[in-house]
Design a protein around this motif. Structure first.
Motif, short mmCIF file in Angstrom:
data_model
loop_
_atom_site.label_atom_id
_atom_site.label_comp_id
_atom_site.label_asym_id
_atom_site.label_seq_id
_atom_site.Cartn_x
_atom_site.Cartn_y
_atom_site.Cartn_z
N PHE A 1 6.35 2.51 3.70
CA PHE A 1 6.67 2.58 2.03
C PHE A 1 5.60 3.34 1.48
CE2 PHE A 1 10.52 0.78 1.11
CZ PHE A 1 10.77 -0.28 2.22
N ARG A 2 4.19 3.44 2.03
CA ARG A 2 3.14 3.92 1.19
C ARG A 2 3.07 5.55 1.34
NH1 ARG A 2 -1.68 3.19 5.75
NH2 ARG A 2 -1.70 5.42 6.38
N ARG A 3 3.97 6.12 2.56
CA ARG A 3 4.10 7.46 2.48
C ARG A 3 5.17 8.10 1.92
NH1 ARG A 3 4.27 7.28 8.56
NH2 ARG A 3 4.88 9.54 8.67
N ILE A 4 6.58 7.21 2.31
CA ILE A 4 7.83 7.97 1.76
C ILE A 4 7.63 7.62 -0.10
CG2 ILE A 4 9.14 5.75 1.54
CD1 ILE A 4 10.59 8.65 3.39
N THR A 5 7.01 6.70 -0.42
CA THR A 5 7.14 6.59 -1.99
C THR A 5 6.25 7.81 -2.52
OG1 THR A 5 5.08 5.27 -1.71
CG2 THR A 5 7.10 4.13 -2.03
N GLY A 6 4.98 8.25 -2.00
CA GLY A 6 4.29 9.63 -2.30
C GLY A 6 5.20 10.60 -2.18
N LEU A 7 5.87 10.96 -1.15
CA LEU A 7 6.53 12.04 -0.91
C LEU A 7 7.62 12.49 -1.83
CD1 LEU A 7 6.95 11.87 3.07
CD2 LEU A 7 5.33 13.42 1.57
N LEU B 1 8.49 5.13 -10.97
CA LEU B 1 8.77 3.89 -10.29
C LEU B 1 7.98 4.12 -8.75
CD1 LEU B 1 9.85 0.93 -10.14
CD2 LEU B 1 11.97 2.10 -9.16
N LEU B 2 8.30 5.04 -8.14
CA LEU B 2 8.03 5.28 -6.84
C LEU B 2 6.34 5.61 -6.86
CD1 LEU B 2 10.93 7.88 -5.63
CD2 LEU B 2 10.43 5.51 -4.90
N ILE B 3 5.90 6.35 -7.64
CA ILE B 3 4.47 6.83 -7.81
C ILE B 3 3.59 5.45 -7.92
CG2 ILE B 3 4.05 7.64 -9.90
CD1 ILE B 3 3.20 9.06 -6.57
N SER B 4 4.19 4.72 -8.84
CA SER B 4 3.53 3.42 -9.06
C SER B 4 3.57 2.50 -7.78
CB SER B 4 4.33 2.63 -10.17
OG SER B 4 4.25 3.26 -11.39
N LEU B 5 4.43 2.55 -6.96
CA LEU B 5 4.58 1.64 -5.96
C LEU B 5 3.63 2.23 -4.70
CD1 LEU B 5 8.49 1.14 -5.83
CD2 LEU B 5 6.56 -0.91 -6.08
N HIS B 6 3.43 3.40 -4.74
CA HIS B 6 2.75 4.36 -3.70
C HIS B 6 1.47 3.75 -3.67
CE1 HIS B 6 1.07 7.79 -1.74
NE2 HIS B 6 0.17 7.98 -2.63
N PRO B 7 0.48 3.47 -4.53
CA PRO B 7 -0.80 2.99 -4.22
C PRO B 7 -0.78 1.48 -4.01
CG PRO B 7 -0.41 3.49 -6.61
CD PRO B 7 0.62 3.95 -5.79
N VAL B 8 0.40 0.99 -4.72
CA VAL B 8 0.39 -0.72 -4.40
C VAL B 8 0.50 -0.86 -2.85
CG1 VAL B 8 1.97 -2.78 -4.77
CG2 VAL B 8 1.44 -1.10 -6.69
N PHE B 9 1.45 -0.37 -2.20
CA PHE B 9 1.77 -0.12 -0.95
C PHE B 9 0.40 -0.05 -0.17
CE2 PHE B 9 5.73 -1.71 -0.64
CZ PHE B 9 6.84 -1.22 -1.42
N MET B 10 -0.20 0.93 -0.67
CA MET B 10 -1.65 1.34 0.05
C MET B 10 -2.48 0.24 0.14
SD MET B 10 -1.73 4.63 0.86
CE MET B 10 -0.78 5.45 -0.47
N ALA B 11 -2.66 -0.36 -1.43
CA ALA B 11 -3.60 -1.52 -1.47
C ALA B 11 -3.43 -2.71 -0.45
CB ALA B 11 -3.71 -1.83 -2.98
N LEU B 12 -1.77 -2.85 -0.42
CA LEU B 12 -1.44 -3.78 0.41
C LEU B 12 -1.86 -3.59 1.97
CD1 LEU B 12 2.13 -4.61 -0.97
CD2 LEU B 12 0.03 -6.29 -0.99
N ASP B 13 -1.74 -2.54 2.24
CA ASP B 13 -1.90 -1.87 3.70
C ASP B 13 -3.42 -2.04 3.88
OD1 ASP B 13 -0.58 0.61 5.66
OD2 ASP B 13 -1.31 -1.39 6.23
N PHE B 14 -4.25 -1.44 3.10
CA PHE B 14 -5.77 -1.35 3.16
C PHE B 14 -6.43 -2.78 2.97
CE2 PHE B 14 -4.40 2.59 4.14
CZ PHE B 14 -4.59 3.42 3.45
N GLY B 15 -5.71 -3.51 2.27
CA GLY B 15 -6.32 -4.81 1.71
C GLY B 15 -7.22 -4.65 0.84
N THR B 16 -7.26 -3.80 0.07
CA THR B 16 -8.31 -3.60 -1.08
C THR B 16 -7.77 -2.78 -2.31
OG1 THR B 16 -10.32 -2.45 -1.67
CG2 THR B 16 -9.21 -1.25 0.02
N THR B 17 -8.34 -3.10 -3.46
CA THR B 17 -8.01 -2.45 -4.76
C THR B 17 -8.80 -1.49 -4.88
OG1 THR B 17 -9.11 -4.17 -6.01
CG2 THR B 17 -6.78 -4.51 -5.60
N GLU B 18 -9.99 -1.14 -4.29
CA GLU B 18 -10.85 -0.18 -4.64
C GLU B 18 -10.38 1.29 -4.65
OE1 GLU B 18 -14.83 -2.36 -2.63
OE2 GLU B 18 -14.43 -0.17 -2.17
N ILE B 19 -9.03 1.36 -4.02
CA ILE B 19 -8.45 2.67 -3.94
C ILE B 19 -7.97 3.10 -5.31
CG2 ILE B 19 -7.67 2.52 -1.70
CD1 ILE B 19 -4.93 1.46 -2.92
N PHE B 20 -7.97 1.99 -6.19
CA PHE B 20 -7.60 2.62 -7.48
C PHE B 20 -8.71 3.26 -8.40
CE2 PHE B 20 -3.26 0.95 -7.88
CZ PHE B 20 -3.11 0.06 -6.91
#
Ligand code: HEM
Length: 202
Positions: free
Chosen positions: A45-51, A91-110
């Motif tokens: 999800f983190r990649r397909i949402t960005g693409l 919608l997709l671009i909002s989900l993109h970093p959310v999946f990233m944060a869940l996967d990396f376990g940090t919100t610093e990516i924002f």
């Protein structure tokens, strides 16, 4: 066949060609994504949402070249089809970093990164996202900020350019030359569209 019939036949052929183009723009990244495969659901999800978000936002931007033709071409007025692709992109671009944060376990990516020009563009995702939100809020408030909302909404251009440059530079699927070539092409097309519309206005 009457002139009217010929005309509407021509519009429907053009409509099919546009829908085919839209489908191809989505199918290329999705096909390459599946060829590259993924290790788990969050990696998926983190990649397909960005693409797919970039393709949706691209179509929403390019449709601004067809404001007058939209009703004949797509059977709906410009705003309807523009909002359709813009909403999916948002919608997709909002989900993109959310999946990233869940996967990396940090919100610093924002947090946007301004430590160097290289990291500014490579990690340009957060800033691009916030510019997208500002541009969308301006459009939603167009009745309140009547004079300036269009200028703020035009932030969508730098946001798209920065977000896609970030994607090409950071994305694990962008190792595929066809994909990075396609997304570079989307950047060039939006760049030309921006200046062409300014020139048209003049
Ligand atoms: C808070 C905001 C954002 C963060 C934290 C973020 C983070 C990332 C990261 C870590 C990747 C690499 C993922 C991977 O390949 O495994 C990535 C890829 C990507 N990002 Fe973002 N991004 C953000 C916003 C954006 C925005 C606004 C756009 C476009 C408008 C965008 C477009 C892309 C694209 C196209 C990819 C490539 C995906 C792939 O190669 O599969 N991102 N992003």
């Amino acid at each position: 066949m009457s002139a009217n019939e010929k005309q509407s036949k021509r519009w429907s052929v053009n409509r099919s060609l546009f829908y085919l183009l839209f489908a191809i723009l989505y199918l290329i990244p999705i096909t390459i994504f599946f060829i590259d495969s993924f290790k788990d659901v969050l990696h998926f999800f983190r990649r397909i949402t960005g693409l797919t978000a970039v393709v949706s936002l691209f179509i929403a931007i390019m449709l601004t070249l067809l404001v007058k033709e939209s009703k004949k071409l797509f059977g709906v007025y410009f705003l309807k089809i523009h909002h359709f692709f813009a909403f999916i992109g948002l919608l997709l671009i909002s989900l993109h970093p959310v999946f990233m944060a869940l996967d990396f376990g940090t919100t610093e990516i924002f947090i946007p990164d301004f430590s160097s020009w290289q990291t500014f563009f490579k990690n340009g995702g957060p800033l691009a996202l916030y510019l997208i939100y500002i541009a969308v809020i301006a459009a939603l408030l167009n009745k309140k900020i009547t004079k300036s909302w269009k200028y703020i909404h035009a932030l969508m251009y730098p946001a798209f350019l920065l977000g896609t440059v970030h994607g090409i530079w950071k994305g694990s699927d962008m190792g595929n030359p066809m994909l990075s070539f396609l997304y570079t092409g989307l950047i060039v097309a939006v760049f030309i569209t921006f200046f062409y519309k300014r020139y048209q206005k003049k």
